[in-house]
Motif scaffolding. Sequence first.
Motif, PDB file in Angstrom:
ATOM      1  N   ALA A 105     -37.078  24.800 -23.808  1.00 53.58           N
ATOM      2  CA  ALA A 105     -38.034  25.725 -24.407  1.00 53.58           C
ATOM      3  C   ALA A 105     -38.104  27.031 -23.615  1.00 53.58           C
ATOM      4  CB  ALA A 105     -39.407  25.082 -24.480  1.00 53.58           C
ATOM      5  N   LYS A 106     -37.800  26.937 -22.318  1.00 58.57           N
ATOM      6  CA  LYS A 106     -37.819  28.126 -21.458  1.00 58.57           C
ATOM      7  C   LYS A 106     -36.412  28.621 -21.142  1.00 58.57           C
ATOM      8  CE  LYS A 106     -42.196  26.983 -19.189  1.00 58.57           C
ATOM      9  NZ  LYS A 106     -42.886  26.737 -17.892  1.00 58.57           N
ATOM     10  N   ASN A 107     -35.398  27.976 -21.713  1.00 59.59           N
ATOM     11  CA  ASN A 107     -34.009  28.355 -21.440  1.00 59.59           C
ATOM     12  C   ASN A 107     -33.722  28.393 -19.937  1.00 59.59           C
ATOM     13  OD1 ASN A 107     -33.485  28.552 -24.133  1.00 59.59           O
ATOM     14  ND2 ASN A 107     -33.129  30.753 -24.165  1.00 59.59           N
ATOM     15  N   THR A 108     -34.214  27.394 -19.236  1.00 53.57           N
ATOM     16  CA  THR A 108     -34.107  27.404 -17.781  1.00 53.57           C
ATOM     17  C   THR A 108     -33.680  26.034 -17.265  1.00 53.57           C
ATOM     18  OG1 THR A 108     -35.839  29.083 -17.630  1.00 53.57           O
ATOM     19  CG2 THR A 108     -35.336  27.866 -15.627  1.00 53.57           C
ATOM     20  N   VAL A 109     -32.813  26.054 -16.268  1.00 49.55           N
ATOM     21  CA  VAL A 109     -32.421  24.840 -15.556  1.00 49.55           C
ATOM     22  C   VAL A 109     -32.868  24.991 -14.109  1.00 49.55           C
ATOM     23  CG1 VAL A 109     -30.102  25.716 -15.043  1.00 49.55           C
ATOM     24  CG2 VAL A 109     -30.531  23.265 -15.016  1.00 49.55           C
ATOM     25  N   TYR A 110     -33.272  23.887 -13.505  1.00 47.68           N
ATOM     26  CA  TYR A 110     -33.807  23.903 -12.160  1.00 47.68           C
ATOM     27  C   TYR A 110     -32.988  22.992 -11.247  1.00 47.68           C
ATOM     28  CZ  TYR A 110     -37.839  25.599 -14.792  1.00 47.68           C
ATOM     29  OH  TYR A 110     -38.663  26.295 -15.634  1.00 47.68           O
ATOM     30  N   LEU A 111     -33.017  23.302  -9.975  1.00 48.80           N
ATOM     31  CA  LEU A 111     -32.476  22.403  -8.962  1.00 48.80           C
ATOM     32  C   LEU A 111     -33.497  22.332  -7.834  1.00 48.80           C
ATOM     33  CD1 LEU A 111     -30.026  20.625  -8.221  1.00 48.80           C
ATOM     34  CD2 LEU A 111     -29.212  22.548  -6.831  1.00 48.80           C
ATOM     35  N   GLN A 112     -34.134  21.170  -7.708  1.00 48.59           N
ATOM     36  CA  GLN A 112     -35.074  20.933  -6.629  1.00 48.59           C
ATOM     37  C   GLN A 112     -34.308  20.412  -5.425  1.00 48.59           C
ATOM     38  OE1 GLN A 112     -38.516  21.467  -6.541  1.00 48.59           O
ATOM     39  NE2 GLN A 112     -38.370  20.913  -4.374  1.00 48.59           N
ATOM     40  N   LEU A 113     -34.434  21.115  -4.314  1.00 48.26           N
ATOM     41  CA  LEU A 113     -33.724  20.755  -3.091  1.00 48.26           C
ATOM     42  C   LEU A 113     -34.745  20.272  -2.061  1.00 48.26           C
ATOM     43  CD1 LEU A 113     -32.128  23.163  -4.566  1.00 48.26           C
ATOM     44  CD2 LEU A 113     -31.036  23.523  -2.362  1.00 48.26           C
ATOM     45  N   ASN A 114     -34.694  19.001  -1.728  1.00 46.06           N
ATOM     46  CA  ASN A 114     -35.576  18.414  -0.730  1.00 46.06           C
ATOM     47  C   ASN A 114     -34.775  17.918   0.466  1.00 46.06           C
ATOM     48  OD1 ASN A 114     -37.823  18.804  -2.442  1.00 46.06           O
ATOM     49  ND2 ASN A 114     -37.540  16.779  -3.386  1.00 46.06           N
ATOM     50  N   SER A 115     -35.473  17.713   1.573  1.00 48.99           N
ATOM     51  CA  SER A 115     -34.840  17.197   2.793  1.00 48.99           C
ATOM     52  C   SER A 115     -33.577  17.975   3.128  1.00 48.99           C
ATOM     53  CB  SER A 115     -34.516  15.706   2.634  1.00 48.99           C
ATOM     54  OG  SER A 115     -35.688  14.974   2.335  1.00 48.99           O
ATOM     55  N   LEU A 116     -33.696  19.275   3.105  1.00 47.49           N
ATOM     56  CA  LEU A 116     -32.530  20.137   3.302  1.00 47.49           C
ATOM     57  C   LEU A 116     -31.940  19.982   4.696  1.00 47.49           C
ATOM     58  CD1 LEU A 116     -33.768  23.214   1.327  1.00 47.49           C
ATOM     59  CD2 LEU A 116     -31.563  22.087   0.976  1.00 47.49           C
TER      60      LEU A 116
END
Length: 121
Positions: A73-84
């Motif tokens: 709906a927002k034309n957006t993809v995300y990448l959550q990066l944890n414990s970098l």
Amino acid sequence: QLQASGGGLVQAGGSLRLSCAASGRAFSMYATGWFRQAPGKEREFVAAITWTGDSTTYVDSVKGRFTISRDNAKNTVYLQLNSLKPEDTAVYYCAARNLAMPLTTAEVAYWGQGTQVTVSS
């Protein structure tokens, strides 16, 4: 057109969320992914998600730490990066491919411009 954002400088163990906003095309019909390129190294696959969002895949080195998601709906993809980790330092690129997930650079139809992630030890 893909526009990536959200990179930055973070200490080891920290988190970031990358975003990739798409425009100009039927984004919901494109599988999307993230690749990264560290200095002196080839661009490598990180994660991908189907155009429906019901399936994801990750490179082994980020499993359990990174999460890819999308909001059509927002034309957006995300990448959550944890414990970098310091070895996650790279320029991160979002990528898109018609229908099938982009798992190699040769399969990518469209690239975003990249966003720098730097992890200090």
